[in-house]
Design a protein around this motif. Structure first.
Motif, PDB file in Angstrom:
ATOM      1  N   LEU A 103       0.675  -1.312  -0.292  1.00 49.54           N
ATOM      2  CA  LEU A 103      -0.233   0.147   0.135  1.00 49.54           C
ATOM      3  C   LEU A 103       0.643   0.892  -0.025  1.00 49.54           C
ATOM      4  O   LEU A 103       0.241   2.205  -0.141  1.00 49.54           O
ATOM      5  CB  LEU A 103      -0.496   0.264   1.134  1.00 49.54           C
ATOM      6  CG  LEU A 103      -2.242  -0.960   1.258  1.00 49.54           C
ATOM      7  CD1 LEU A 103      -2.680  -1.490   2.492  1.00 49.54           C
ATOM      8  CD2 LEU A 103      -2.414  -1.491  -0.483  1.00 49.54           C
ATOM      9  N   GLY A 104       2.189   1.154  -0.289  1.00 43.04           N
ATOM     10  CA  GLY A 104       2.895   2.304   0.417  1.00 43.04           C
ATOM     11  C   GLY A 104       3.374   2.444  -0.613  1.00 43.04           C
ATOM     12  O   GLY A 104       4.203   3.540  -1.469  1.00 43.04           O
ATOM     13  N   ARG A 105       2.662   1.927  -2.481  1.00 35.48           N
ATOM     14  CA  ARG A 105       3.461   2.182  -3.656  1.00 35.48           C
ATOM     15  C   ARG A 105       2.855   3.373  -4.285  1.00 35.48           C
ATOM     16  O   ARG A 105       3.046   4.559  -4.845  1.00 35.48           O
ATOM     17  CB  ARG A 105       3.129   1.248  -4.613  1.00 35.48           C
ATOM     18  CG  ARG A 105       3.333   1.149  -5.940  1.00 35.48           C
ATOM     19  CD  ARG A 105       2.994   0.354  -6.794  1.00 35.48           C
ATOM     20  NE  ARG A 105       3.649  -0.608  -6.270  1.00 35.48           N
ATOM     21  CZ  ARG A 105       3.920  -2.509  -6.503  1.00 35.48           C
ATOM     22  NH1 ARG A 105       2.627  -2.780  -7.396  1.00 35.48           N
ATOM     23  NH2 ARG A 105       4.409  -3.132  -6.097  1.00 35.48           N
ATOM     24  N   SER A 106       1.058   3.368  -3.913  1.00 36.00           N
ATOM     25  CA  SER A 106       0.236   4.473  -4.342  1.00 36.00           C
ATOM     26  C   SER A 106      -0.482   4.906  -3.751  1.00 36.00           C
ATOM     27  O   SER A 106      -1.079   6.177  -3.048  1.00 36.00           O
ATOM     28  CB  SER A 106      -0.536   3.959  -5.852  1.00 36.00           C
ATOM     29  OG  SER A 106      -0.618   2.995  -5.732  1.00 36.00           O
ATOM     30  N   LEU A 107      -1.287   4.198  -2.774  1.00 40.47           N
ATOM     31  CA  LEU A 107      -2.602   4.549  -1.641  1.00 40.47           C
ATOM     32  C   LEU A 107      -1.618   5.240  -1.018  1.00 40.47           C
ATOM     33  O   LEU A 107      -2.468   6.668  -0.096  1.00 40.47           O
ATOM     34  CB  LEU A 107      -3.255   3.001  -1.535  1.00 40.47           C
ATOM     35  CG  LEU A 107      -4.284   3.198  -0.234  1.00 40.47           C
ATOM     36  CD1 LEU A 107      -5.687   2.450  -0.682  1.00 40.47           C
ATOM     37  CD2 LEU A 107      -4.112   3.177   1.088  1.00 40.47           C
ATOM     38  N   VAL A 108      -0.889   4.803  -0.083  1.00 40.00           N
ATOM     39  CA  VAL A 108      -0.913   5.841   1.352  1.00 40.00           C
ATOM     40  C   VAL A 108      -0.011   7.395   0.928  1.00 40.00           C
ATOM     41  O   VAL A 108      -0.399   8.061   1.182  1.00 40.00           O
ATOM     42  CB  VAL A 108       0.482   5.516   1.656  1.00 40.00           C
ATOM     43  CG1 VAL A 108       0.922   5.997   3.264  1.00 40.00           C
ATOM     44  CG2 VAL A 108      -0.579   3.470   2.542  1.00 40.00           C
TER      45      VAL A 108
END
Length: 313
Positions: A103-108
């Motif tokens: 989830l650190g790739r785009s959402l966060v």
């Protein structure tokens, strides 16, 4: 009980240093004062709290119990002080945010970035880990909010709000017998070697449940802690994996094949009962956010599918 409250820092310092003189230096008081206070506390407890150990001291069992309680009490007080400061100025403060690695790739980044545009004074501490670890740390108060999948159910301490869903696909080497298939049924994977994330990760939970529903137990050959590592092992021909779709295009050496019926996991934000003002503001921002948060996610409002609900979107 009045003699214990002023000595919480003393007990915590003894636990940290295991040395009377160093504890005194840490507290900024004379060494004889620490010795007298320790003796008085031992008398009040009815048992020694420390015993000599080399050039220092060692906490007794009773001492450890009281010192651990002191550390917890000081942490609660520190949280209270932080809450008061943020009540005065909710435009600043710090949010400790836990999330799964992928989830650190785009959402966060998208959600944190959007919030920081409105409140540039807010600081974030980001914590990554397995679903199990993140939820544990959320319950224990080490982090303020968490993005996980699937959302926890039946947990009286935590409340989850679904945000988006993400399709999980079968990832195979390009040379695999199924690599040219448009869709694959889970039952067709009964004889495959699996590369998976370790126990405690949401994708591992979904993998186990999917295989069980198809009537078999996955034959696991490798376990990892990051999906990119698992994907790399698949590309090396060491097995197949159920993973979130990579996004625009899969990595070289692997092919992503949708499952039939399609499998999704629900991404959501999880909160404890009590929130500081700045954390509450970020939670409200996340729940109200409607813009696209990455090509691999679809907003729940856009898809009311009846596909197999991994995480119940």
């Amino acid at each position: 009980m009045h003699e214990w409250a002023p000595n919480l820092e003393l007990l915590a310092a003894i636990k940290e240093t295991e040395h009377v003189t160093r504890a005194a230096e840490l507290l900024g008081v004379p060494q004889p004062t620490v010795s007298r206070r320790l003796a008085a506390l031992s008398e009040a407890a009815g048992t020694p709290l420390v015993v000599p150990h080399g050039r220092g001291v060692r906490l007794t069992r009773a001492g450890h119990t009281l010192a651990d309680a002191a550390v917890r009490a000081l942490a609660v007080m520190a949280t209270g002080v932080r809450e008061v400061r943020e009540e005065i100025d909710p435009g600043s403060g710090r949010i400790v945010l836990g999330f799964l690695h992928l989830l650190g790739r785009s959402l966060v980044p998208a959600l944190v970035g959007g919030f920081r545009e409105r409140r540039p004074g807010v600081r974030f501490s980001l914590v990554q880990g397995s679903r199990q670890d993140i939820l544990r740390r959320l319950r224990e108060g080490e982090i303020d909010l968490a993005f996980v999948a699937p959302l926890p159910s039946g947990d009286a301490e935590l409340t989850g709000t679904p945000l988006a869903r993400q399709e999980l696909v079968l990832t195979v080497p390009t040379s695999h017998r199924l690599a040219r298939r448009r869709r694959v049924r889970a039952a067709e994977l009964a004889d495959e070697d699996f590369v998976t994330l370790e126990q405690g990760y949401g994708v591992r939970q979904i993998t186990d449940e999917l295989c069980a529903a198809a009537g078999f137990r996955p034959r696991i050959t490798f376990e990892g802690q990051e999906s990119d590592t698992v994907r790399g092992l698949v590309g090396a021909g060491l097995g197949v994996a159920l993973l979130p779709g990579y996004g625009v295009a899969p990595l070289p050496g692997v092919v992503e094949i949708p499952l039939s019926p399609a499998v999704f996991r629900t991404i959501g934000i999880v909160r404890p009962a009590q929130l500081t003002p700045v954390v509450r503001a970020f939670h409200a921002h996340v729940v109200a956010e409607t813009r696209d948060v990455g090509p691999e996610f679809s907003l729940l409002a856009e898809k009311g599918s009846r596909s197999r609900a991994a995480g119940r979107p």
